[in-house]
Design a protein around this motif. Structure first.
Motif, mmCIF file in Angstrom:
data_model
loop_
_atom_site.group_PDB
_atom_site.id
_atom_site.type_symbol
_atom_site.label_atom_id
_atom_site.label_comp_id
_atom_site.label_asym_id
_atom_site.label_seq_id
_atom_site.Cartn_x
_atom_site.Cartn_y
_atom_site.Cartn_z
ATOM 1 N N ALA A 57 22.169 2.758 5.934
ATOM 2 C CA ALA A 57 21.300 2.197 4.889
ATOM 3 C C ALA A 57 19.941 2.882 4.872
ATOM 4 N N VAL A 58 19.411 3.212 6.030
ATOM 5 C CA VAL A 58 18.115 3.909 6.116
ATOM 6 C C VAL A 58 18.254 5.317 5.553
ATOM 7 N N TYR A 59 19.317 6.005 5.939
ATOM 8 C CA TYR A 59 19.550 7.358 5.442
ATOM 9 C C TYR A 59 19.779 7.342 3.928
ATOM 10 N N ALA A 60 20.559 6.392 3.457
ATOM 11 C CA ALA A 60 20.847 6.295 2.020
ATOM 12 C C ALA A 60 19.567 6.037 1.220
ATOM 13 N N ALA A 61 18.681 5.190 1.740
ATOM 14 C CA ALA A 61 17.413 4.920 1.053
ATOM 15 C C ALA A 61 16.578 6.195 0.963
ATOM 16 N N ALA A 62 16.589 6.991 2.013
ATOM 17 C CA ALA A 62 15.865 8.266 1.981
ATOM 18 C C ALA A 62 16.508 9.224 0.973
ATOM 19 N N PHE A 81 0.785 -1.237 0.000
ATOM 20 C CA PHE A 81 0.000 0.000 0.000
ATOM 21 C C PHE A 81 0.818 1.290 0.000
ATOM 22 N N PHE A 82 2.128 1.204 0.172
ATOM 23 C CA PHE A 82 2.930 2.410 0.342
ATOM 24 C C PHE A 82 3.973 2.535 -0.760
ATOM 25 N N THR A 83 4.192 3.767 -1.207
ATOM 26 C CA THR A 83 5.143 4.041 -2.281
ATOM 27 C C THR A 83 6.580 3.942 -1.772
ATOM 28 N N GLU A 84 7.506 3.975 -2.699
ATOM 29 C CA GLU A 84 8.927 3.949 -2.332
ATOM 30 C C GLU A 84 9.277 5.150 -1.448
ATOM 31 N N ARG A 85 8.759 6.330 -1.799
ATOM 32 C CA ARG A 85 9.007 7.541 -0.994
ATOM 33 C C ARG A 85 8.439 7.377 0.415
ATOM 34 N N GLU A 86 7.227 6.888 0.491
ATOM 35 C CA GLU A 86 6.600 6.696 1.803
ATOM 36 C C GLU A 86 7.379 5.688 2.631
#
Length: 163
Positions: free
Chosen positions: A115-120, A89-94
């Motif tokens: 990894a979390v920061y890089a994904a953002a 239900f959620f987009t890549e951005r979300e």
């Protein structure tokens, strides 16, 4: 101690109006930063709900789920937000914003992993990441205020949309 015998908690706005006003100003500045960075208001509500779920803040959950619904969010997505990784239900951005929100909220548990920061950073520019961090920080502070003062959920109603 039963609910009828609950200890009365401090009214922060009454006792510390200057600090409460500063918190309101911080919230306003964070919202302005998000608007300037073109972060969707709907995404900010998802951030507020997710952090409030993690923190167990009934007052903020009541408020922000109502605000999200008033802004057009679906019940399905709100209900599934606690398990967002398991849903389509959620987009890549979300997803990137929710992962960042969780890392900021649970900063004691591994800090904010690279990894979390890089994904953002893959889906948001620097101004948007800054706005997301501020949004998560502000709701975490409000969660702590609402929980510490035992703010009672239920009465909040979203502002009516102007026609």
């Amino acid at each position: 101690m039963s609910n009828s015998e609950a200890l009365s908690r401090v009214a922060l706005k009454k006792i510390t109006p200057e600090a409460s006003g500063a918190m309101g100003a911080l919230h306003g500045a964070a919202v302005s930063a998000a608007q300037d960075a073109k972060v969707e208001p709907e995404l900010l509500e998802l951030i507020r709900i997710r952090a409030s779920q993690l923190n167990g803040c009934a007052f903020c959950l009541d408020m922000h789920t109502k605000d999200a619904r008033a802004g057009g969010e679906t019940e399905q997505r709100i209900y599934a937000l606690n398990a967002w990784r398991e849903t389509p239900f959620f987009t890549e951005r979300e997803r990137a914003a929710l992962a960042l929100t969780e890392a900021v909220t649970l900063v004691h548990d591994g800090h904010v992993p690279d990894a979390v920061y890089a994904a953002a950073a893959e889906v948001f520019d620097e101004a948007q990441i800054a706005a997301l961090i501020w949004a998560a920080t502000v709701i975490n502070a409000y969660n702590r205020i609402a929980i510490a003062t035992r703010m009672v959920p239920g009465a909040y109603q979203p502002a009516q949309k102007k026609s």
